[in-house]
Design an enzyme around this catalytic site. Structure first.
Site, PDB file in Angstrom:
ATOM      1  N   GLU A   1       0.846  -1.187   0.000  1.00 51.83           N
ATOM      2  CA  GLU A   1       0.000   0.000   0.000  1.00 51.83           C
ATOM      3  C   GLU A   1       0.885   1.241   0.000  1.00 51.83           C
ATOM      4  O   GLU A   1       1.797   1.357   0.812  1.00 51.83           O
ATOM      5  CB  GLU A   1      -0.923   0.005   1.209  1.00 51.83           C
ATOM      6  CG  GLU A   1      -1.639   1.318   1.466  1.00 51.83           C
ATOM      7  CD  GLU A   1      -2.455   1.823   0.282  1.00 51.83           C
ATOM      8  OE1 GLU A   1      -2.385   3.030  -0.007  1.00 51.83           O
ATOM      9  OE2 GLU A   1      -3.158   1.014  -0.361  1.00 51.83           O
TER      10      GLU A   1
ATOM     11  N   LYS B   1      -2.319   4.815   2.944  1.00 50.72           N
ATOM     12  CA  LYS B   1      -2.939   4.244   4.133  1.00 50.72           C
ATOM     13  C   LYS B   1      -3.879   3.114   3.745  1.00 50.72           C
ATOM     14  O   LYS B   1      -4.525   3.161   2.700  1.00 50.72           O
ATOM     15  CB  LYS B   1      -3.737   5.309   4.900  1.00 50.72           C
ATOM     16  CG  LYS B   1      -2.901   6.418   5.502  1.00 50.72           C
ATOM     17  CD  LYS B   1      -3.809   7.413   6.228  1.00 50.72           C
ATOM     18  CE  LYS B   1      -3.004   8.550   6.838  1.00 50.72           C
ATOM     19  NZ  LYS B   1      -3.899   9.543   7.518  1.00 50.72           N
TER      20      LYS B   1
ATOM     21  N   GLY C   1      -7.182   1.025   3.543  1.00 53.28           N
ATOM     22  CA  GLY C   1      -8.552   1.529   3.413  1.00 53.28           C
ATOM     23  C   GLY C   1      -8.791   2.233   2.104  1.00 53.28           C
ATOM     24  O   GLY C   1      -9.940   2.392   1.680  1.00 53.28           O
TER      25      GLY C   1
ATOM     26  N   CYS D   1     -11.865   5.002  -0.461  1.00 50.72           N
ATOM     27  CA  CYS D   1     -13.163   4.882   0.207  1.00 50.72           C
ATOM     28  C   CYS D   1     -13.080   5.272   1.675  1.00 50.72           C
ATOM     29  O   CYS D   1     -13.839   6.117   2.143  1.00 50.72           O
ATOM     30  CB  CYS D   1     -13.684   3.450   0.080  1.00 50.72           C
ATOM     31  SG  CYS D   1     -15.168   3.141   1.051  1.00 50.72           S
TER      32      CYS D   1
ATOM     33  N   LYS E   1     -19.591  10.492   4.556  1.00 49.06           N
ATOM     34  CA  LYS E   1     -20.788  10.090   5.309  1.00 49.06           C
ATOM     35  C   LYS E   1     -20.744  10.608   6.736  1.00 49.06           C
ATOM     36  O   LYS E   1     -21.797  10.859   7.351  1.00 49.06           O
ATOM     37  CB  LYS E   1     -20.953   8.572   5.304  1.00 49.06           C
ATOM     38  CG  LYS E   1     -21.632   8.036   4.064  1.00 49.06           C
ATOM     39  CD  LYS E   1     -21.205   8.784   2.842  1.00 49.06           C
ATOM     40  CE  LYS E   1     -21.619   8.310   1.515  1.00 49.06           C
ATOM     41  NZ  LYS E   1     -20.767   8.896   0.460  1.00 49.06           N
TER      42      LYS E   1
ATOM     43  N   GLU F   1     -23.378  21.008 -14.597  1.00 48.95           N
ATOM     44  CA  GLU F   1     -23.339  19.639 -15.136  1.00 48.95           C
ATOM     45  C   GLU F   1     -23.421  19.653 -16.657  1.00 48.95           C
ATOM     46  O   GLU F   1     -24.269  20.328 -17.244  1.00 48.95           O
ATOM     47  CB  GLU F   1     -24.483  18.805 -14.553  1.00 48.95           C
ATOM     48  CG  GLU F   1     -24.754  17.483 -15.234  1.00 48.95           C
ATOM     49  CD  GLU F   1     -23.542  16.553 -15.298  1.00 48.95           C
ATOM     50  OE1 GLU F   1     -23.382  15.860 -16.310  1.00 48.95           O
ATOM     51  OE2 GLU F   1     -22.754  16.536 -14.322  1.00 48.95           O
TER      52      GLU F   1
ATOM     53  N   VAL G   1     -18.145  23.678 -19.181  1.00 49.44           N
ATOM     54  CA  VAL G   1     -17.225  24.645 -18.583  1.00 49.44           C
ATOM     55  C   VAL G   1     -16.047  24.843 -19.521  1.00 49.44           C
ATOM     56  O   VAL G   1     -15.423  23.885 -19.982  1.00 49.44           O
ATOM     57  CB  VAL G   1     -16.743  24.157 -17.201  1.00 49.44           C
ATOM     58  CG1 VAL G   1     -15.686  25.099 -16.644  1.00 49.44           C
ATOM     59  CG2 VAL G   1     -17.931  24.041 -16.244  1.00 49.44           C
TER      60      VAL G   1
ATOM     61  N   ASP H   1     -11.892  -0.621  -9.163  1.00 53.13           N
ATOM     62  CA  ASP H   1     -11.902   0.553 -10.037  1.00 53.13           C
ATOM     63  C   ASP H   1     -10.852   0.503 -11.134  1.00 53.13           C
ATOM     64  O   ASP H   1     -11.047   1.064 -12.214  1.00 53.13           O
ATOM     65  CB  ASP H   1     -11.659   1.825  -9.215  1.00 53.13           C
ATOM     66  CG  ASP H   1     -12.834   2.183  -8.321  1.00 53.13           C
ATOM     67  OD1 ASP H   1     -13.754   1.356  -8.189  1.00 53.13           O
ATOM     68  OD2 ASP H   1     -12.823   3.283  -7.735  1.00 53.13           O
TER      69      ASP H   1
ATOM     70  N   HIS I   1     -45.433  -3.118  10.974  1.00 52.85           N
ATOM     71  CA  HIS I   1     -46.037  -1.782  10.912  1.00 52.85           C
ATOM     72  C   HIS I   1     -45.875  -1.082  12.268  1.00 52.85           C
ATOM     73  O   HIS I   1     -46.027  -1.716  13.310  1.00 52.85           O
ATOM     74  CB  HIS I   1     -47.525  -1.902  10.579  1.00 52.85           C
ATOM     75  CG  HIS I   1     -48.257  -0.594  10.599  1.00 52.85           C
ATOM     76  ND1 HIS I   1     -48.162   0.320   9.568  1.00 52.85           N
ATOM     77  CD2 HIS I   1     -49.074  -0.030  11.530  1.00 52.85           C
ATOM     78  CE1 HIS I   1     -48.906   1.367   9.861  1.00 52.85           C
ATOM     79  NE2 HIS I   1     -49.475   1.187  11.055  1.00 52.85           N
TER      80      HIS I   1
END
Length: 466
Positions: free
Chosen positions: A32, A35, A37, A40, A49, A201, A235, A308, A439
């Site tokens: 690696e 780091k 992980g 993500c 998040k 966009e 753009v 990816d 419910h």
């Protein structure tokens, strides 16, 4: 004889591949560069998040009177929000490090490069290097931000998502170039926290590829929240004028310019293949990523690629699933069946999808039914004060099997998995109708959407608010 496995990249694909291979008896080395992980955990899913949750609380506090409560003002410290985000990330990174030790995996921190068919040289920050050979090599180096061909990207204040997440203060105003998942998530988070946000966009609508009805409704919702959205614009240039950045773009209406203190470039990601020495290993690749077969094998025998870097679906859980699968293939187990992949977008409200969209069903000339249920008619959503959005279910008109589920609403990222399970197991609308849903719960919305495909919905639609 024990197999040796080398994994290049410690993200959600790489570290899962390493752990599963070790569980199956392989001697595993993982390389690696930064780091454990990957993007993500360190610069993507988890930190965003964490900030999303903070923004969610701000959103609730801003409308606390809806719950019969009074609040005499509130404030927050952005640096404290960032500290919380960093603490969560650090804790998860430490957890992965412990998993590596627990599974006997050797972790090397350095830059890996192929120097032969099955030979990799690892350059360490100290300047030293070591050469590694293995029975099988897994390339899981992920992706990096893709930059559009726009003049002015090197100006101070023009940043990517990595820099935005590391910033110590909240931008007063921000133009986001790109209305895909990354750009729209940041627009929702920072717009809720108080930044003046404009999204530009290129495509005719935000969130290309998402159910068109959901994309339209979300755009309307974001605009109501004060986020400005311009679609169908290209753009052309970014330039600095006094204390702000001016972003110029072309559209069907002519040229337009917007000014902000910060410009976030969020135009997607591309496979991280530069500097890997793929040519030396005879690994076929293009700008779209490393080419693999149905078992993740590259053009070089015993060298695999996942996640990816292959240019496929760029989602952390896809990489993890492929990491598990490739380890099992390497260790002689059967290749897994094709999986239904959910996708979640953390906006206000959340969005989650799985299976085909209605547009895709039409294009494929599939005979289908659609059922839709509004959260405004769900008792739990009403009690939560989260009634915006709906569940749309697409059902095959002949087999009655579930083909797609698309959710915009509270806890969509949690609700989608019943739909995923239904599609993965080939369940029919009849199977789901026989499944009792508690419910009051949000999951009743999915049940009702399935019934709605056959005109048998049981809900009571509440009257419109005056």
């Amino acid at each position: 004889m024990q197999k040796s496995v080398l994994v290049i990249g410690g993200g959600p694909g790489g570290y899962v591949a390493a752990i599963r291979a070790a569980q199956l008896g392989a001697r595993v080395t993982l390389v690696e560069e930064n780091k454990l992980g990957g993007t993500c955990l360190n610069r993507g899913c988890i930190p965003t998040k964490a900030l999303y949750r903070s923004a969610e609380l701000v959103d609730t506090l801003c409308r606390i009177d809806e719950f019969g409560m009074q609040l005499k003002g509130f404030s927050y410290d952005y640096s404290a929000l960032k500290l919380r985000k960093d603490s969560i990330v650090a804790g998860l990174v430490k957890g992965i490090e412990q998993l590596m030790k627990a599974n006997g995996i050797e972790v090397l921190y350095g830059r890996a490069r192929f120097t032969g068919k099955k030979t990799v040289t690892v350059a360490f920050p100290s300047g030293n290097a070591t050469e590694i050979t293995a029975d099988a090599i897994v390339v899981a180096t992920g992706s990096v931000p893709a930059e559009p061909p726009v003049k002015g990207l090197d100006l101070p204040g023009v940043i990517g998502s990595d820099e935005l997440l590391e910033a110590g203060s909240l931008p007063k105003s921000m133009i986001i170039i790109g209305g895909g998942v990354i750009g729209i998530e940041f627009a929702g988070i920072y717009g809720t926290l108080g930044t003046d946000v404009t999204v530009l966009e290129y495509m005719p609508s935000i969130l290309p590829g998402v159910d068109s009805e959901i994309a339209r409704r979300l755009a309307t919702s974001l605009k109501r929240r004060g986020i400005k959205i311009e679609t169908g614009v290209r753009v052309t240039e970014i330039r600095r004028e006094r204390d702000s950045l001016k972003v110029c773009a072309e559209s069907g209406k002519g040229e337009m310019c917007h000014e902000a203190a910060t410009v976030l470039v969020a135009t997607g990601r591309k496979p991280n293949i530069d500097g890997l020495g793929l040519e030396e290993a005879g690994i076929e690749h293009s700008v779209k990523g490393i080419r693999t077969d149905g078992r993740f094998m590259t053009s070089s025998p015993d060298v695999y690629a996942i996640g990816d870097v292959t240019g496929g679906i760029m989602l952390a859980h896809v990489a993890s699933e492929q990491g598990k699968a490739v380890a099992e293939i390497i260790m002689g187990l059967e290749a897994p069946e094709e999986k239904v992949i959910p996708s979640c977008i953390f906006t206000f409200p959340e969005i989650a999808t799985a299976g085909i969209t209605e547009e895709e069903a039409k294009a494929a000339k599939i005979q289908y039914r659609t059922g839709k249920f509004m959260f405004g008619a769900n008792g739990k959503a009403m009690a939560m004060g989260e009634t915006e959005g709906f569940v749309k279910t697409i059902v095959d008109a002949q087999s009655n099997k579930i083909l797609g589920v698309h959710i915009m609403g509270p806890h969509a990222s949690d609700l989608i998995h019943e739909g995923v399970l239904a599609m993965q197991c080939g369940l029919t609308a009849n199977d789901l109708e026989r499944t009792v849903h508690a419910h009051p719960t949000l999951s009743e919305a999915f049940y009702e959407s399935v019934l709605g495909a056959y005109g048998r919905a049981l809900h009571i639609i509440p009257p419109r608010r005056p």
